[in-house]
Design a protein around this motif. Structure first.
Motif, PDB file in Angstrom:
ATOM      1  N   PRO A 178       0.797  -1.236   0.000  1.00  0.00           N
ATOM      2  CA  PRO A 178       0.000   0.000   0.000  1.00  0.00           C
ATOM      3  C   PRO A 178       0.826   1.280   0.000  1.00  0.00           C
ATOM      4  O   PRO A 178       0.518   2.229  -0.722  1.00  0.00           O
ATOM      5  N   ARG A 179       1.872   1.329   0.824  1.00  0.00           N
ATOM      6  CA  ARG A 179       2.671   2.563   0.912  1.00  0.00           C
ATOM      7  C   ARG A 179       4.136   2.205   0.714  1.00  0.00           C
ATOM      8  O   ARG A 179       4.679   1.324   1.375  1.00  0.00           O
ATOM      9  N   ARG A 180       4.797   2.953  -0.201  1.00  0.00           N
ATOM     10  CA  ARG A 180       6.168   2.619  -0.576  1.00  0.00           C
ATOM     11  C   ARG A 180       7.008   3.902  -0.551  1.00  0.00           C
ATOM     12  O   ARG A 180       6.888   4.747  -1.440  1.00  0.00           O
ATOM     13  N   LEU A 181       7.820   4.033   0.475  1.00  0.00           N
ATOM     14  CA  LEU A 181       8.614   5.242   0.703  1.00  0.00           C
ATOM     15  C   LEU A 181      10.015   5.072   0.134  1.00  0.00           C
ATOM     16  O   LEU A 181      10.766   4.197   0.558  1.00  0.00           O
ATOM     17  N   CYS A 182      10.359   5.919  -0.817  1.00  0.00           N
ATOM     18  CA  CYS A 182      11.696   5.934  -1.407  1.00  0.00           C
ATOM     19  C   CYS A 182      12.459   7.129  -0.839  1.00  0.00           C
ATOM     20  O   CYS A 182      11.946   8.253  -0.822  1.00  0.00           O
ATOM     21  N   VAL A 183      13.675   6.880  -0.377  1.00  0.00           N
ATOM     22  CA  VAL A 183      14.493   7.905   0.281  1.00  0.00           C
ATOM     23  C   VAL A 183      15.729   8.144  -0.580  1.00  0.00           C
ATOM     24  O   VAL A 183      16.497   7.211  -0.845  1.00  0.00           O
ATOM     25  N   VAL A 184      15.932   9.396  -1.003  1.00  0.00           N
ATOM     26  CA  VAL A 184      16.977   9.680  -1.994  1.00  0.00           C
ATOM     27  C   VAL A 184      17.750  10.941  -1.625  1.00  0.00           C
ATOM     28  O   VAL A 184      17.159  11.975  -1.293  1.00  0.00           O
ATOM     29  N   ALA A 185      19.073  10.855  -1.709  1.00  0.00           N
ATOM     30  CA  ALA A 185      19.939  12.020  -1.544  1.00  0.00           C
ATOM     31  C   ALA A 185      21.173  11.828  -2.412  1.00  0.00           C
ATOM     32  O   ALA A 185      21.820  10.781  -2.346  1.00  0.00           O
ATOM     33  N   GLY A 186      21.497  12.822  -3.239  1.00  0.00           N
ATOM     34  CA  GLY A 186      22.710  12.740  -4.040  1.00  0.00           C
ATOM     35  C   GLY A 186      22.445  12.829  -5.532  1.00  0.00           C
ATOM     36  O   GLY A 186      21.500  12.227  -6.050  1.00  0.00           O
ATOM     37  N   ASP A 187      23.296  13.584  -6.239  1.00  0.00           N
ATOM     38  CA  ASP A 187      23.122  13.810  -7.672  1.00  0.00           C
ATOM     39  C   ASP A 187      23.088  12.510  -8.466  1.00  0.00           C
ATOM     40  O   ASP A 187      22.351  12.384  -9.446  1.00  0.00           O
ATOM     41  N   ASN A 188      23.908  11.524  -8.064  1.00  0.00           N
ATOM     42  CA  ASN A 188      23.994  10.286  -8.831  1.00  0.00           C
ATOM     43  C   ASN A 188      22.743   9.418  -8.708  1.00  0.00           C
ATOM     44  O   ASN A 188      22.614   8.410  -9.397  1.00  0.00           O
ATOM     45  N   LYS A 189      21.811   9.823  -7.845  1.00  0.00           N
ATOM     46  CA  LYS A 189      20.582   9.047  -7.663  1.00  0.00           C
ATOM     47  C   LYS A 189      19.474   9.447  -8.644  1.00  0.00           C
ATOM     48  O   LYS A 189      18.436   8.788  -8.707  1.00  0.00           O
ATOM     49  N   VAL A 190      19.684  10.511  -9.412  1.00  0.00           N
ATOM     50  CA  VAL A 190      18.611  11.017 -10.276  1.00  0.00           C
ATOM     51  C   VAL A 190      18.222   9.989 -11.330  1.00  0.00           C
ATOM     52  O   VAL A 190      17.036   9.709 -11.542  1.00  0.00           O
ATOM     53  N   VAL A 191      19.194   9.403 -12.004  1.00  0.00           N
ATOM     54  CA  VAL A 191      18.897   8.452 -13.089  1.00  0.00           C
ATOM     55  C   VAL A 191      18.169   7.214 -12.560  1.00  0.00           C
ATOM     56  O   VAL A 191      17.122   6.839 -13.102  1.00  0.00           O
ATOM     57  N   PRO A 192      18.675   6.535 -11.511  1.00  0.00           N
ATOM     58  CA  PRO A 192      17.921   5.386 -10.999  1.00  0.00           C
ATOM     59  C   PRO A 192      16.570   5.767 -10.397  1.00  0.00           C
ATOM     60  O   PRO A 192      15.622   4.984 -10.457  1.00  0.00           O
ATOM     61  N   LEU A 193      16.459   6.974  -9.833  1.00  0.00           N
ATOM     62  CA  LEU A 193      15.175   7.403  -9.298  1.00  0.00           C
ATOM     63  C   LEU A 193      14.152   7.558 -10.415  1.00  0.00           C
ATOM     64  O   LEU A 193      12.988   7.151 -10.260  1.00  0.00           O
ATOM     65  N   ARG A 194      14.568   8.144 -11.526  1.00  0.00           N
ATOM     66  CA  ARG A 194      13.660   8.260 -12.676  1.00  0.00           C
ATOM     67  C   ARG A 194      13.185   6.884 -13.111  1.00  0.00           C
ATOM     68  O   ARG A 194      12.010   6.700 -13.464  1.00  0.00           O
ATOM     69  N   ALA A 195      14.064   5.895 -13.082  1.00  0.00           N
ATOM     70  CA  ALA A 195      13.682   4.535 -13.470  1.00  0.00           C
ATOM     71  C   ALA A 195      12.663   3.964 -12.486  1.00  0.00           C
ATOM     72  O   ALA A 195      11.686   3.318 -12.884  1.00  0.00           O
ATOM     73  N   ALA A 196      12.886   4.208 -11.191  1.00  0.00           N
ATOM     74  CA  ALA A 196      11.953   3.722 -10.172  1.00  0.00           C
ATOM     75  C   ALA A 196      10.586   4.377 -10.325  1.00  0.00           C
ATOM     76  O   ALA A 196       9.548   3.725 -10.175  1.00  0.00           O
ATOM     77  N   LEU A 197      10.583   5.660 -10.635  1.00  0.00           N
ATOM     78  CA  LEU A 197       9.318   6.370 -10.851  1.00  0.00           C
ATOM     79  C   LEU A 197       8.608   5.842 -12.093  1.00  0.00           C
ATOM     80  O   LEU A 197       7.385   5.677 -12.111  1.00  0.00           O
ATOM     81  N   ALA A 198       9.374   5.551 -13.143  1.00  0.00           N
ATOM     82  CA  ALA A 198       8.788   4.996 -14.359  1.00  0.00           C
ATOM     83  C   ALA A 198       8.190   3.615 -14.110  1.00  0.00           C
ATOM     84  O   ALA A 198       7.192   3.234 -14.725  1.00  0.00           O
ATOM     85  N   ALA A 199       8.807   2.867 -13.179  1.00  0.00           N
ATOM     86  CA  ALA A 199       8.316   1.529 -12.842  1.00  0.00           C
ATOM     87  C   ALA A 199       7.110   1.572 -11.916  1.00  0.00           C
ATOM     88  O   ALA A 199       6.488   0.541 -11.658  1.00  0.00           O
ATOM     89  N   GLY A 200       6.792   2.752 -11.382  1.00  0.00           N
ATOM     90  CA  GLY A 200       5.615   2.900 -10.531  1.00  0.00           C
ATOM     91  C   GLY A 200       5.748   2.302  -9.149  1.00  0.00           C
ATOM     92  O   GLY A 200       4.742   1.943  -8.533  1.00  0.00           O
TER      93      GLY A 200
END
Length: 320
Positions: A275-297
């Protein structure tokens, strides 16, 4: 904390923060001492009853949050950071915010699923004690490799989180990646493994970060979990990073990436059932994998530092 003391805590916080009353007046009203009022207010802040947010005039955080919410359809918590902040400071600020949210959302009779990693280790360090009843903390992905069992690293992190909530703990004593997909399939039939998988399937709140291959590589890429041939294979497959040690391309696809058949973390399909999925992100190098995670829903809630959020928003604007 007793029901009476919890009521006093809420009353003290209400009078102090909403009614602008002095501590001395609150103490007289509650028939207690000024020092007790101070402790009640501190506990109100520590437990999330009261949240204090500073928004510097130059900060883009509020606008960034709204922009990312609009684009991705998730809840976004942008943490303001100074332009001079280094990577450790950015992670620390984000971890504090994430820890407060986890403490607010996780309660009795719930299952908390946790992926291991440097970011989650920082979140665990900032958790404050909150007693729960009938709750569980379950490890979402295996942590063993050819160099270590993973118990001291991932196991210690899971134990620390379980202790913060007085929750039962369920470790996942399998490798991060099996050598053979057939071995993974056989292990998934074992009752001891199926017991942990069952807890994972009942997760109410999952907490994880994203793994980056570039810049400062995430723990899975720097601690012996992948052979050089594996890394080369991922590069040829166009992998952007991972979530719970399941690898994703920039568009969020993952099913035909061969190593994922040997991975022990939940797939995006499985994560989306939580139901709830919290992603925690800090750092410039995380932008590309974060975009992938967002695309994967796989993300419903995101905690991100302001500098990384700027890059994510600018990156999104540049997309066709």
């Amino acid at each position: 904390m007793t029901i009476t003391r919890e009521r006093d805590m809420v009353m003290a916080a209400t009078m102090y923060y909403l009614q602008d009353m002095k501590m001395e007046s609150i103490a007289r009203h509650l028939r207690t001492s000024r020092s007790t009022v101070s402790r009640l207010l501190k506990r109100a802040r520590d437990t999330g009853v009261v949240e204090i947010t500073l928004r510097p005039a130059h900060s883009r955080a509020p606008g960034l949050g709204r922009e990312l919410v609009s684009r991705y359809g998730i809840e976004v918590y942008v943490v303001p950071v100074a332009d001079s902040a280094d990577d450790a400071e950015r992670l620390g600020q984000v971890a504090r915010t994430a820890a407060r949210l986890v403490s607010r959302w996780f309660d009795s009779d719930m299952v908390l699923g946790v992926a291991w990693g440097t970011t989650l280790g920082a979140v665990a360090e900032h958790l404050t004690h909150k007693a729960t009843r009938g709750s569980s903390v379950v490890q979402l992905n295996g942590a063993a490799n050819t160099r270590t069992s993973g118990v001291s690293y991932a196991g210690g992190l899971i134990d620390q989180i379980g202790s913060a909530f007085e929750a039962s703990v369920h470790h996942f004593p399998v490798p991060a990646f099996f050598d053979y997909a057939e071995t993974r399939a056989a292990m998934w039939r074992e009752r001891s493994v199926r017991r942990v998988l069952d807890y994972q399937s009942r997760t109410d709140l999952a907490v994880f970060s994203v793994g980056a291959l570039t810049g400062v590589p995430s723990h899975v890429y720097s601690a012996g979990y992948l052979d050089p041939e594996d890394v080369a294979t991922l590069d040829r497959a166009g992998v952007a990073g991972d979530v719970c040690t399941v690898f994703l391309r920039p568009d969020g696809t993952y099913r035909d990436i061969a190593i994922n058949a040997r991975a022990t973390g939940p797939t995006p399909d499985q994560l989306r059932r939580i139901p709830r999925r919290l992603c925690v992100v800090a750092g410039d190098n995380k932008v590309v994998p974060l975009r992938a995670a967002l695309a994967a829903g796989v993300v419903t809630d995101l905690v991100i530092d302001e500098m990384t959020a700027v890059l994510l928003a600018d990156d999104a604007e540049a997309m066709p």
